[in-house]
Design a protein around this motif. Structure first.
Motif, PDB file in Angstrom:
ATOM      1  N   ARG A 217       5.122  -5.074  -9.800  1.00  0.00           N
ATOM      2  CA  ARG A 217       5.717  -3.789  -9.396  1.00  0.00           C
ATOM      3  C   ARG A 217       5.353  -2.684 -10.389  1.00  0.00           C
ATOM      4  O   ARG A 217       5.058  -1.547  -9.998  1.00  0.00           O
ATOM      5  CB  ARG A 217       7.228  -3.938  -9.275  1.00  0.00           C
ATOM      6  CG  ARG A 217       7.624  -4.810  -8.090  1.00  0.00           C
ATOM      7  CD  ARG A 217       9.075  -5.184  -8.113  1.00  0.00           C
ATOM      8  NE  ARG A 217       9.933  -4.029  -7.865  1.00  0.00           N
ATOM      9  CZ  ARG A 217      11.247  -4.051  -7.977  1.00  0.00           C
ATOM     10  NH1 ARG A 217      11.849  -5.165  -8.356  1.00  0.00           N
ATOM     11  NH2 ARG A 217      11.950  -2.988  -7.719  1.00  0.00           N
ATOM     12  N   GLY A 218       5.352  -3.012 -11.668  1.00  0.00           N
ATOM     13  CA  GLY A 218       4.960  -2.031 -12.671  1.00  0.00           C
ATOM     14  C   GLY A 218       3.500  -1.635 -12.537  1.00  0.00           C
ATOM     15  O   GLY A 218       3.144  -0.463 -12.692  1.00  0.00           O
ATOM     16  N   GLY A 219       2.648  -2.609 -12.231  1.00  0.00           N
ATOM     17  CA  GLY A 219       1.235  -2.311 -12.006  1.00  0.00           C
ATOM     18  C   GLY A 219       1.038  -1.403 -10.804  1.00  0.00           C
ATOM     19  O   GLY A 219       0.182  -0.496 -10.825  1.00  0.00           O
ATOM     20  N   MET A 220       1.820  -1.635  -9.760  1.00  0.00           N
ATOM     21  CA  MET A 220       1.713  -0.769  -8.576  1.00  0.00           C
ATOM     22  C   MET A 220       2.145   0.666  -8.902  1.00  0.00           C
ATOM     23  O   MET A 220       1.539   1.629  -8.426  1.00  0.00           O
ATOM     24  CB  MET A 220       2.568  -1.322  -7.430  1.00  0.00           C
ATOM     25  CG  MET A 220       2.072  -2.645  -6.878  1.00  0.00           C
ATOM     26  SD  MET A 220       0.404  -2.580  -6.253  1.00  0.00           S
ATOM     27  CE  MET A 220       0.631  -1.570  -4.820  1.00  0.00           C
ATOM     28  N   VAL A 221       3.150   0.845  -9.726  1.00  0.00           N
ATOM     29  CA  VAL A 221       3.589   2.179 -10.131  1.00  0.00           C
ATOM     30  C   VAL A 221       2.483   2.868 -10.921  1.00  0.00           C
ATOM     31  O   VAL A 221       2.184   4.050 -10.707  1.00  0.00           O
ATOM     32  CB  VAL A 221       4.902   2.096 -10.961  1.00  0.00           C
ATOM     33  CG1 VAL A 221       5.215   3.424 -11.623  1.00  0.00           C
ATOM     34  CG2 VAL A 221       6.053   1.656 -10.080  1.00  0.00           C
TER      35      VAL A 221
ATOM     36  N   TYR B  43      -1.985   7.003 -11.098  1.00  0.00           N
ATOM     37  CA  TYR B  43      -3.369   7.410 -11.293  1.00  0.00           C
ATOM     38  C   TYR B  43      -3.956   8.014 -10.030  1.00  0.00           C
ATOM     39  O   TYR B  43      -4.787   8.929 -10.112  1.00  0.00           O
ATOM     40  CB  TYR B  43      -4.231   6.220 -11.742  1.00  0.00           C
ATOM     41  CG  TYR B  43      -4.128   5.950 -13.220  1.00  0.00           C
ATOM     42  CD1 TYR B  43      -4.426   6.946 -14.151  1.00  0.00           C
ATOM     43  CD2 TYR B  43      -3.722   4.701 -13.689  1.00  0.00           C
ATOM     44  CE1 TYR B  43      -4.331   6.701 -15.507  1.00  0.00           C
ATOM     45  CE2 TYR B  43      -3.629   4.459 -15.049  1.00  0.00           C
ATOM     46  CZ  TYR B  43      -3.935   5.456 -15.955  1.00  0.00           C
ATOM     47  OH  TYR B  43      -3.840   5.219 -17.282  1.00  0.00           O
ATOM     48  N   LYS B  44      -3.556   7.517  -8.869  1.00  0.00           N
ATOM     49  CA  LYS B  44      -4.066   8.076  -7.613  1.00  0.00           C
ATOM     50  C   LYS B  44      -3.495   9.462  -7.364  1.00  0.00           C
ATOM     51  O   LYS B  44      -4.163  10.334  -6.829  1.00  0.00           O
ATOM     52  CB  LYS B  44      -3.739   7.163  -6.437  1.00  0.00           C
ATOM     53  CG  LYS B  44      -4.565   5.906  -6.404  1.00  0.00           C
ATOM     54  CD  LYS B  44      -4.232   5.079  -5.194  1.00  0.00           C
ATOM     55  CE  LYS B  44      -5.072   3.816  -5.168  1.00  0.00           C
ATOM     56  NZ  LYS B  44      -4.735   2.963  -4.036  1.00  0.00           N
ATOM     57  N   VAL B  45      -2.261   9.694  -7.742  1.00  0.00           N
ATOM     58  CA  VAL B  45      -1.610  10.978  -7.469  1.00  0.00           C
ATOM     59  C   VAL B  45      -2.088  12.039  -8.451  1.00  0.00           C
ATOM     60  O   VAL B  45      -2.352  13.183  -8.066  1.00  0.00           O
ATOM     61  CB  VAL B  45      -0.076  10.813  -7.572  1.00  0.00           C
ATOM     62  CG1 VAL B  45       0.616  12.155  -7.536  1.00  0.00           C
ATOM     63  CG2 VAL B  45       0.415   9.937  -6.440  1.00  0.00           C
ATOM     64  N   ASP B  46      -2.256  11.700  -9.702  1.00  0.00           N
ATOM     65  CA  ASP B  46      -2.543  12.703 -10.731  1.00  0.00           C
ATOM     66  C   ASP B  46      -3.832  12.368 -11.486  1.00  0.00           C
ATOM     67  O   ASP B  46      -3.782  11.879 -12.618  1.00  0.00           O
ATOM     68  CB  ASP B  46      -1.364  12.786 -11.691  1.00  0.00           C
ATOM     69  CG  ASP B  46      -1.414  13.992 -12.570  1.00  0.00           C
ATOM     70  OD1 ASP B  46      -2.149  14.945 -12.230  1.00  0.00           O
ATOM     71  OD2 ASP B  46      -0.716  13.980 -13.598  1.00  0.00           O
ATOM     72  N   PRO B  47      -5.020  12.620 -10.894  1.00  0.00           N
ATOM     73  CA  PRO B  47      -6.266  12.292 -11.611  1.00  0.00           C
ATOM     74  C   PRO B  47      -6.685  13.434 -12.519  1.00  0.00           C
ATOM     75  O   PRO B  47      -7.210  14.443 -12.063  1.00  0.00           O
ATOM     76  CB  PRO B  47      -7.261  12.126 -10.473  1.00  0.00           C
ATOM     77  CG  PRO B  47      -6.772  13.018  -9.407  1.00  0.00           C
ATOM     78  CD  PRO B  47      -5.274  13.053  -9.538  1.00  0.00           C
TER      79      PRO B  47
END
Length: 72
Positions: free
Chosen positions: A58-62, A67-71
């Motif tokens: 779950r932490g890895g998914m967060v 990273y996808k939202v704020d590159p």
């Protein structure tokens, strides 16, 4: 009561001498308790290991979503 039993012709004898020691029963009881505690600890270890691996997933998914939202 110190003198618990009378045998014919032998007089009084202490109650502790009349009892048989049950070493086999004690050994079996200790083994059963050891096996049951081992079983409980193995179940606890497996359940905590499962919960911890889920928390890391779950932490890895967060982190991936961040990273996808704020590159930068």
């Amino acid at each position: 009561m110190f003198f618990a039993s009378r045998k014919s012709g032998s007089g009084l004898q202490p109650a502790a001498n009349g009892l048989k020691r049950r070493y086999g029963q004690t050994t079996i009881e200790y083994l059963l308790v050891t096996v049951s505690l081992l079983f409980v600890f193995v179940i606890m270890y497996k359940s905590l290991q499962y919960a911890l691996s889920n928390q890391f997933k779950r932490g890895g998914m967060v982190i991936i979503k961040m990273y996808k939202v704020d590159p930068w």
